[in-house]
Enzyme design. Sequence first.
Site, PDB file in Angstrom:
ATOM      1  CB  VAL A 124      -0.900   0.027   1.263  1.00  0.00           C
ATOM      2  CG1 VAL A 124      -1.769   1.279   1.249  1.00  0.00           C
ATOM      3  CG2 VAL A 124      -1.760  -1.213   1.311  1.00  0.00           C
ATOM      4  N   PRO A 125       1.197   1.725  -1.180  1.00  0.00           N
ATOM      5  CG  PRO A 125       1.000   2.477  -3.383  1.00  0.00           C
ATOM      6  CD  PRO A 125       0.415   1.527  -2.398  1.00  0.00           C
ATOM      7  CB  CYS A 126       1.861   5.025   2.815  1.00  0.00           C
ATOM      8  SG  CYS A 126       3.080   3.885   3.457  1.00  0.00           S
ATOM      9  CG  HIS A 127       6.614   4.528  -0.925  1.00  0.00           C
ATOM     10  ND1 HIS A 127       5.968   3.317  -0.776  1.00  0.00           N
ATOM     11  CD2 HIS A 127       7.054   4.566  -2.190  1.00  0.00           C
ATOM     12  CE1 HIS A 127       6.043   2.664  -1.930  1.00  0.00           C
ATOM     13  NE2 HIS A 127       6.686   3.389  -2.801  1.00  0.00           N
ATOM     14  NE  ARG A 128       4.573   3.865  -5.893  1.00  0.00           N
ATOM     15  CZ  ARG A 128       3.993   2.699  -6.175  1.00  0.00           C
ATOM     16  NH1 ARG A 128       2.695   2.636  -6.333  1.00  0.00           N
ATOM     17  NH2 ARG A 128       4.723   1.621  -6.296  1.00  0.00           N
TER      18      ARG A 128
END
Length: 166
Positions: free
Chosen positions: A130-134
């Site tokens: 779950v690409p929270c870093h994007r």
Amino acid sequence: MKIVELTIPTADGEFLARYSAKGLCELWFPDGKKGKKAGDGAQVSNQIREWHERTVEALNIALKGRDPKTFPPVDLSNGTEFQQRVWEVLRTIAMGRTLSYGEVARRIGKPKAVRAVGGACGANPIPVFVPCHRVLAANQRLGGFSGGLDWKRRLLAREGAEVRAE
DNA sequence: TCCAATATTATGC
DNA sequence: GCATAATATTGGA
């Protein structure tokens, strides 16, 4: 609920994955702590072992900056409805693309909930998948990151996303 | 039920 | 740039 812990060896260290009866429910960055128990392969069901296999593969591919074609099933039932909606939006972000907290808020129909979106990202139990870093702040600066900003910058760099210097 | 904390943002200095 | 107010959601007292 019964939780199973397994470690994931990668070029960047040993990640820790936790599985519930429904699938992957948590993923942690390398802790720095060595070895530990986490009874790998001990009394793990075949079902979970298969999930773990997919998790390892997907994680290693993701760390190389490529788009994993297969993900393990994830169990996000522990989050609130608001959080789950945010996480779903995050999963639609393509590799190398970034979104601002405001954009995410807009896509879930609550443009004013930008601050709450930040909170939901922080509560995200499964980084990378779950690409929270994007998700970046408005002017494309780094906001924060559970596993440390160091990781956020590294992940984005490998995906080819541009980030403003702090 | 209320109060404080947040991985924000827009505005004013 | 930095301080401040506004804002939605969450978790604890």
